[in-house]
Design an enzyme around this catalytic site. Structure first.
Site, PDB file in Angstrom:
ATOM      1  N   ASP A 334     -11.432  42.298 -65.723  1.00 27.33           N
ATOM      2  CA  ASP A 334     -12.633  42.290 -66.559  1.00 27.33           C
ATOM      3  C   ASP A 334     -13.499  43.462 -66.156  1.00 27.33           C
ATOM      4  O   ASP A 334     -13.438  43.909 -65.022  1.00 27.33           O
ATOM      5  CB  ASP A 334     -13.457  41.033 -66.256  1.00 27.33           C
ATOM      6  N   ASP A 648     -10.330  31.787 -71.105  1.00 30.33           N
ATOM      7  CA  ASP A 648      -9.424  32.656 -70.355  1.00 30.33           C
ATOM      8  C   ASP A 648      -8.297  31.858 -69.708  1.00 30.33           C
ATOM      9  O   ASP A 648      -7.316  32.429 -69.238  1.00 30.33           O
ATOM     10  CB  ASP A 648     -10.186  33.407 -69.249  1.00 30.33           C
TER      11      ASP A 648
END
Ligand code: ATP
Length: 907
Positions: A334, A648
């Site tokens: 990320d 996620d």
């Protein structure tokens, strides 16, 4: 003292919310008082599951004997006793017992190490006490507490729900049902099974959507999951594919060796040799050739690796991850929080009629907004600016509170930044709460990429404020606001140009908008479309983490690709990617950076290649992450993937290593992950990979070290029988060698520091066998050296007129000495022992010293001489032992050197 009355345990679902509140003497809105909470804590204890009971000590001891080799030894012990060879029999039983004790200690240590990691990742709970909402450790919850939960949380205790909005919970931990179930507050019949109790939320289950509030009715061991925990006990925490493969390997080996031993026995008998002697020889062969210490050593090495990773702030949740980490070829990280600090500060605000810059840094709302010419900007002079700040601050769930000199923040850093910049102009939360009380919310989600709130604005009027990703707000807007407050058709080109300019500086840009009262009070996506007025763009700085730059470089030199996956704008992502060194200067930018929209347009036959080539994925939705992982895996990659949100979880599970954020991540993500970073930092992943490689190295080193001894011991016996000569080494002596060297010498390799070049070589191919051809060749070389050396020495001593016991003692000491020398060679499979430095692993020196004392004992102590049939040696013999061992080491060193020259090194 207020203490709650009890109900039939676990039957709160049949009561109304009100009854539960009364029963547990609490308050549906203010929760418990602090005092009551304290009293109950003393009475009920912490909200934790009792330490897993594991198996009882007796059972664990018994388990140590449940091994084919031990059966062989026990059988051998019994037969030798029957043959009245009591000393041998005692030695064999002694070894069995020592082996069990060592196994037990190793197993307990490894398990304790792994269990202690569980406490490193703890769960927080949002609770209301005395009317104040606060975040506490979930351990401190007590029955009667009023708890709030939201998407991403793990339910911290068993809760009877009082209120909820679209609450959905994944109860698979409890019921095995993988689809999440929706919840409500209705009363249910007493007989409702746990899986259907819609009005309850159970400890350990995961909130996948919505919000809820309820009263804690059971904590710790009293919860449903506590009950299951009690029934099931501890799971086997130390098994990994590798340990299982090795356990299987050693079982097959045992059977094979037993066959060989039996054959040896029969051959001996056919050659009319003494049956008792042949039986002893067969046992010696079996005992020597089986690498009994292997599984335990592997577990210990893995456990030490896990502890080392934890020290570097990477907590491994599933042991197999330690193995896989060393083979990682791609890390998908990320941006926000992992590659950047996640400390946002709004630097510029663009409005259709001009931009302002914000001064000041950190969370203190000190500083001001300035126009380009340096003059102070006034929110009264620019209506768009005022409405942009209002949207940023009121369409916002974060909190900024003053505590003396300090400013405390809570919530999403993006939102905190917007609160802070508004506060710099005097627009504070208190002020806004009074002027524009919020009525309803369309919450932010990574899919929607914006948030909207409906506020009442006096005189029964309503106003909607929105903020979010620029593309999304542009989809909603047809008009823009001027400095005078007038609306005009939106100039999309000018907006996009402004976004590009801001994003190119690495700033994260959010757009703000407002919908006037005339457009109604509906707060749905459809109702918003085309009715919003763009007020401005707020651009915030989120600096790259300092440690990310060297960590990315280290990954690149280790042959690991690093890819950024972000929900943010492509330009912003590209600028940050450039700053941390993710972009490949030789590739055109449009191949380097792909957006979610571009990804969805790539034909499926080109998808995998495009994904493998690109390094930045921007405006990606969580669903696309899963597809990205699959594409990379299709290309043969071993993928480590970070994630923090509820959505996620599928990608984290699919990845070879799912990595969750310990601080910023949701409980759902942590639950799906193999590893949790306690500092959320990208550099920690790189550190974990490095440790993973180290663990694998140490395992290979141990195996390379231990196998030659086993092979040589087996061979020596077989050759002796085939030639019909005396055994150069006896079964009890072989047991001595195996037991003492495994503990004093071999285990020390697990403490070996990582080799210097560990992050400059390519990742290990996971399909590659543990022992490569070159390593097998080295193992055979050392085996032959051991057999030849001990044979030569044994015969040499006999020819010099020594007794058999002396010659055997010499052979025994030679085995151990060669092993000790070889241990130093195994510290690196490629570099020479001298290069590493003799004292870089202190444990090795300790181990060798212990071994020397042990060898002196078995050689010179009369009692040991009796038990092991050894005899004292004079100095000359020792010199010959050391001489032969040195020659053997020299051969190994030359082999290493030659292989290094022709580039045929093991690995
Ligand atoms: P990363 O995926 O690297 O963590 P990110 O934080 O930008 O990056 P998301 O949280 O999915 O990813 O956000 C996507 C976009 O939604 C952001 O780029 C931003 O424009 C917008 N956004 C983020 N947080 C909020 C919020 N609290 N309210 C409104 N919009 C937001």
């Amino acid at each position: 003292m207020t203490t709650p009355a009890t109900v039939t345990p676990n039957a709160h679902h049949r009561l109304s919310g009100h009854e539960v509140v009364l029963l547990l003497q609490t308050d549906a809105h203010r929760g418990l008082t602090d005092e009551a909470a304290r009293e109950r804590f003393d009475r009920f204890g912490p909200n934790t599951l009792p330490a897993p009971r594991g198996s009882s000590l007796a059972l664990r001891i018994l388990r140590q004997f449940h091994h084919p080799l031990i059966y062989v030894l026990l059988g051998a012990g019994a037969v030798t006793a029957a043959l009245q060879a009591y000393v041998d029999s005692a030695v064999i039983f002694g070894v069995v017992i020592v082996n069990a004790i060592v196994g037990l200690i190793q197993e307990s240590r490894a398990e304790a190490e792994l269990q202690s990691l569980r406490t490193m990742v703890h769960t927080d709970a949002t609770v209301v006490r005395d009317g104040r909402e606060q975040v506490i450790a979930s351990d401190e919850l007590v029955p009667g507490d009023l708890v709030h939960v939201e998407a991403g949380d793990k339910i911290p205790a068993d809760i009877r729900l009082l209120r909820q909005t679209e609450l959905r919970i994944d109860e698979s931990a409890l019921t095995g049902e993988s689809l999440s179930v929706s919840k409500d507050e209705v009363i249910l019949p007493e007989t409702t099974p746990v899986a259907d109790r819609r009005n309850m939320a159970y400890s350990g289950t995961l909130v996948t959507a919505g919000t809820g509030a309820g009263i804690v009715v059971a904590t710790g061991a009293e919860t449903e999951i506590g009950e299951i925990h009690r029934l099931v006990g501890a799971a086997d925490v130390t098994a990994t594919p590798l340990t299982e493969k090795l356990a299987w390997f050693s079982k097959i080996l045992t059977v094979g060796i037993l066959g060989l031993a039996a054959a040896t026995f029969v051959i001996g008998l056919l050659r009319e040799q003494d049956a008792v002697e042949m039986f002893t020889a067969a046992i010696a062969l079996a005992v020597g050739a089986i690498p009994e210490g292997l599984p335990a050593a592997v577990t210990i090495t893995l456990a030490i690796g896990v502890a080392r990773m934890a020290k570097r702030r990477a907590v491994v949740r599933r042991l197999p991850a330690v193995e896989t980490l060393g083979s990682t070829t791609v890390i998908c990280a990320d941006k926000t929080g992992t590659l950047t600090e996640n400390q946002m500060t709004v630097r510029e605000i663009w409005t259709p009629d001009g931009s302002v810059e914000a001064s000041g840094s950190g969370y203190a709302p000190t500083g001001a907004l300035q126009l380009r010419d340096g003059a102070q900007a006034s929110i009264d002079a620019n209506a768009a600016l005022r409405w942009s700040l209002l949207a940023g601050a009121a369409c916002n769930d974060a909190a900024l509170t003053r505590d003396g000199e300090r400013w405390d923040i809570a919530g999403d850093p993006t939102e905190v930044a917007m609160l802070v910049v508004a506060a710099k102009t005097g627009l504070t939360a208190d002020h806004l709460g009074a002027a524009l009380p919020r009525v309803t919310t369309l919450p932010f989600s990574s899919e929607r990429q914006y948030m909207a709130t409906l506020h009442s604005s006096g005189n029964d009027g309503h106003v909607v404020l929105v903020k979010g990703a620029v593309e999304r707000i542009l989809e909603l807007s047809n008009t823009q606001m001027g400095a005078d407050g007038a609306l005009s058709p939106i100039d999309r080109r000018a907006v996009l140009q402004a976004v590009d300019a801001l994003a190119a500086k690495g700033l994260r840009v959010l757009a703000t908008g407002v919908r006037s009262p005339a457009d109604g009070a509906d707060l749905t996506e459809e109702a918003l479309r085309g009715t919003v007025t763009l007020t401005g763009l707020q651009a915030m700085l989120d600096p790259p983490r300092a440690a990310a730059v060297p960590a990315v470089a280290a990954c690149h030199s280790a042959g690991i690709a690093v890819k950024m996956i972000t929900g943010d704008h492509a330009r912003t992502a590209g600028a940050i990617a450039g700053a941390v060194g993710l972009l490949d200067p030789d590739q055109p930018v449009d191949r380097e950076i792909l957006t979610g929209t571009e990804l969805s347009e790539i034909p499926s036959d080109e998808y995998d290649d495009a994904v493998e080539r690109a390094n930045v994925f921007a405006r990606v939705s969580p669903e696309q992450k899963l597809r990205l992982v699959e594409a990379l895996q299709d290309k043969g990659h071993i993928v480590a993937m970070t994630g923090d949100g509820v959505n996620d979880a599928p990608a984290l599970r699919q990845a070879n290593i799912g990595v969750a954020m310990g601080r910023g991540g949701t409980e759902v993500a942590k639950d799906a992950a193999d590893m949790v970073l306690t500092d959320d930092d990208f550099a920690t992943i790189e550190a974990a990979v490095e440790e993973g490689r180290g663990v694998f190295d140490n395992l290979t080193k141990f195996i390379t070290w231990t196998l030659p001894t086993n092979i040589a011991e087996g061979l020596v016996i077989m050759v002796a029988i085939a030639l019909g000569t005396a055994l150069p080494i006896l079964p009890t002596q072989i047991l001595w060698i195996n037991m003492t060297t495994a503990v004093a010498l071999g285990l020390m390799l697990a403490f070996e520091p990582k080799e210097a070049g560990i992050m400059t070589r390519a990742p290990r191919d996971p399909g590659q066998p543990l022992l490569t051809r070159a390593l097998v060749e080295r193992i055979l070389l050392v085996s032959i050296l051991l057999v030849a050396g001990s044979w030569v020495l044994f015969e040499w001593e006999l020819s010099r007129g020594a007794m058999e016991s002396e010659a055997r003692t010499a052979a025994l000491n030679l085995f151990v000495t060669v092993e000790a020398f070889y241990l130093f060679s195994c510290r690196s499979l490629t570099r020479s022992a001298w290069r590493i430095g003799l004292f870089t692993n202190r444990w090795l020196i300790v181990g060798v010293s212990v071994q020397i004392v042990a060898q002196l004992a078995i050689t010179y102590l009369p009692v040991m001489n009796t038990v092991f049939q050894t005899a004292p040696l004079d100095l000359g013999v020792w010199l010959r032992i050391v001489g032969i061992a040195l020659v053997a080491s020299l051969v190994v060193a030359v082999d290493k050197w030659l292989r290094a020259r022709v580039g045929n090194l093991p690995r």
